[in-house]
Design an enzyme around this catalytic site. Structure first.
Site, mmCIF file in Angstrom:
data_model
loop_
_atom_site.group_PDB
_atom_site.id
_atom_site.type_symbol
_atom_site.label_atom_id
_atom_site.label_comp_id
_atom_site.label_asym_id
_atom_site.label_seq_id
_atom_site.Cartn_x
_atom_site.Cartn_y
_atom_site.Cartn_z
ATOM 1 N N TYR A 31 23.736 -31.032 68.122
ATOM 2 C CA TYR A 31 23.574 -30.291 66.871
ATOM 3 C C TYR A 31 22.299 -29.470 66.955
ATOM 4 O O TYR A 31 21.259 -29.981 67.365
ATOM 5 C CB TYR A 31 23.486 -31.273 65.699
ATOM 6 C CG TYR A 31 23.245 -30.606 64.352
ATOM 7 C CD1 TYR A 31 24.230 -29.820 63.766
ATOM 8 C CD2 TYR A 31 22.045 -30.776 63.675
ATOM 9 C CE1 TYR A 31 24.018 -29.219 62.532
ATOM 10 C CE2 TYR A 31 21.824 -30.179 62.434
ATOM 11 C CZ TYR A 31 22.807 -29.401 61.875
ATOM 12 O OH TYR A 31 22.588 -28.812 60.649
ATOM 13 N N LYS B 86 11.244 -31.646 62.345
ATOM 14 C CA LYS B 86 11.111 -33.072 61.997
ATOM 15 C C LYS B 86 9.672 -33.594 62.114
ATOM 16 O O LYS B 86 8.864 -33.289 61.255
ATOM 17 C CB LYS B 86 12.129 -33.883 62.786
ATOM 18 C CG LYS B 86 13.559 -33.444 62.394
ATOM 19 C CD LYS B 86 14.674 -34.352 62.849
ATOM 20 C CE LYS B 86 15.970 -33.963 62.146
ATOM 21 N NZ LYS B 86 16.989 -33.343 62.950
ATOM 22 N N ASP C 35 16.040 -28.084 72.648
ATOM 23 C CA ASP C 35 15.991 -28.331 71.209
ATOM 24 C C ASP C 35 15.401 -29.720 71.018
ATOM 25 O O ASP C 35 16.095 -30.734 71.067
ATOM 26 C CB ASP C 35 17.392 -28.231 70.599
ATOM 27 C CG ASP C 35 17.365 -28.493 69.097
ATOM 28 O OD1 ASP C 35 16.293 -28.881 68.578
ATOM 29 O OD2 ASP C 35 18.408 -28.313 68.442
#
Ligand SMILES: *Cc1c(COP(=O)(O)O)cnc(C)c1O
Length: 429
Positions: free
Chosen positions: A144, A266, A238
């Site tokens: 994702y 995050k 990522d």
């Protein structure tokens, strides 16, 4: 355990919020029941509006790596608040956080801050295209990379949870330059290069957390990077989930691979909205105002968010909890496996440092297809037993559990007891 107030708020929330949530991963669609509404959190504990207290293994899907409301972070943010909320002009804290980030990732000379992981990846992909002058991007099934159109295919995370193949509203044109490969399968990458000569980059979660935790096998990443160099294509790591979590320098430090472009989110904001993308000078040179790739943001580098990031990363570096994460993580892994064995439940556990999750399957999970062999009905039963016994998990089979450096031996005992109840319930299904 009562959920009276949560249930009431859920009904109220349905009126003006879609599904009463602002991100579909927070919905309880795949586990049944209604989502809990949270009132507050401190340290390893999170408290809902009914006053139920849980050990939090969601940690806001990763950011709260020090536990909730660490006193240094609280202090840093309170101090920043006194000076104003947003200026639309540069502040010294942006330079400070940029130095911390660039020092952590050797392949990053410069960084640009944005407001989310999604934005970081949108920009990182645009940068790869700008730098190489090529259009195609390879992504891996089950990884994702945020909710931008071009990468919302075979995308794991909330889509996997809701059994959605992709998203409506994504025009064909937006995905025509997206190619899909299988995780841990270099041949499936090479195949695309044999058929296309306009591939700008391969984007990967270097340790995947969005189909549940899936680990790169053997030298997969190193071989991938070496292969891409022979093709003049870039590697985009990522590390929105793994950055500062797998190691301070992310999965790249842990696995000894240096990406061309790194995307972060995050943990970098410690619970405040921060994302970032960065690369070597020659690549970052493409970004406006230095170069011709445009990317901007009204709230980018927001002073409160920067303060949250600086305080979190400074404390994290000081604590250096990665050895402890490895120990605590392996204790939890053993608890899961042994308890499953005790109750004759088929279980496969994937873990890398402080990210882990169980799959209710006999299959060893190394890619998205194998992850989908997990029995999600068993997960749903397990999830609610964990809740009833004081542990808050992501309401999905396909999301990682996260550990914080605040976790205590007593917390582990509570988790162990809940796992026992969970496996017992499954054995009676
Ligand atoms: C969470 C995540 C994103 C998206 O970040 P948001 O802040 O939710 O936009 C992108 N990539 C990975 C690997 C993620 O885990």
């Amino acid at each position: 355990m009562k959920f009276k107030k949560s249930n009431k708020l859920y009904k109220k929330g349905l009126v003006h919020l879609v599904g009463a949530v602002n991100s579909p991963v927070r919905a309880f669609t795949s586990v049944g029941g209604n989502p809990l509404f949270i009132k507050k959190a401190k340290g390893t504990k999170i408290t809902d509006v009914d006053g139920n207290e849980f050990i939090d293994l969601v940690l806001s899907y990763g950011p709260m790596i020090l536990g909730h409301r660490h006193k240094k972070v609280q202090k840093g943010v309170e101090k920043a608040l006194k000076n104003g909320y947003s200026f639309g002009a540069s502040t010294e804290n942006e330079i400070k956080l940029a130095k911390i980030v660039c020092d952590a990732f050797p392949g990053m000379d410069k960084v640009r801050f944005v407001n989310s992981g999604t934005e970081a990846v949108i920009s990182g992909v645009r940068l790869a295209r700008a730098y190489t002058g090529k259009d195609k991007i390879i992504k891996f099934s089950g990884c994702y990379h945020g909710h931008q159109d071009s990468l919302l295919v075979a995308a794991g995370s909330g889509l996997a949870t809701l059994s959605m193949p992709g998203s409506k509203g994504v025009p064909e044109g937006a995905v025509k330059n997206t190619l899909i490969s299988n995780y841990n399968d270099l041949e499936s990458v090479k195949k695309h290069f044999e058929e296309h000569d306009d591939i700008a980059a391969v984007i990967i979660e270097p340790i995947c957390g969005n189909m549940g935790v899936v680990i790169p096998q053997g030298n997969f990443l190193k071989e991938l990077k070496a292969y891409l160099e022979t093709k003049g294509a870039l590697l985009i790591a990522d590390e929105v989930m793994t950055g500062f979590r797998s190691k301070f320098g992310g999965a790249q430090e842990l696995l000894g691979v240096e990406a061309d472009i790194t995307c972060l989110g995050k943990v970098i904001g410690g619970g405040f909205p921060v994302g970032a993308y960065g690369a070597r000078n020659e690549i970052m040179q493409e970004v406006a105002p230095l170069g011709g790739m445009y990317q901007a943001g009204t709230l980018s580098g927001n002073p409160i968010a920067m303060a949250g990031g600086i305080a979190t990363l400074t404390e994290l570096k000081k604590q250096n909890p990665y050895k402890k994460f490895e120990e605590t993580g392996s204790i939890l892994e053993v608890i899961l496996l042994e308890t499953a064995k005790k109750y004759h439940v088929d279980l496969s556990v994937n873990r890398f440092g402080s990210m882990l999750n169980p799959f209710f399957t006999k299959t060893n999970v190394t890619n998205f297809e194998e992850a989908q062999t997990s029995d999600t009905a068993k997960f749903a039963v397990f999830f609610w037993e964990m809740i009833k016994n004081g542990v808050f998990l992501p309401p999905s089979q396909f999301e990682a559990w996260f550990l914080s450096s605040a976790l205590t031996d007593n917390d582990i005992k509570v988790i162990a007891n809940a796992v026992d109840k969970g496996m017992l319930a499954i054995s009676k299904m």
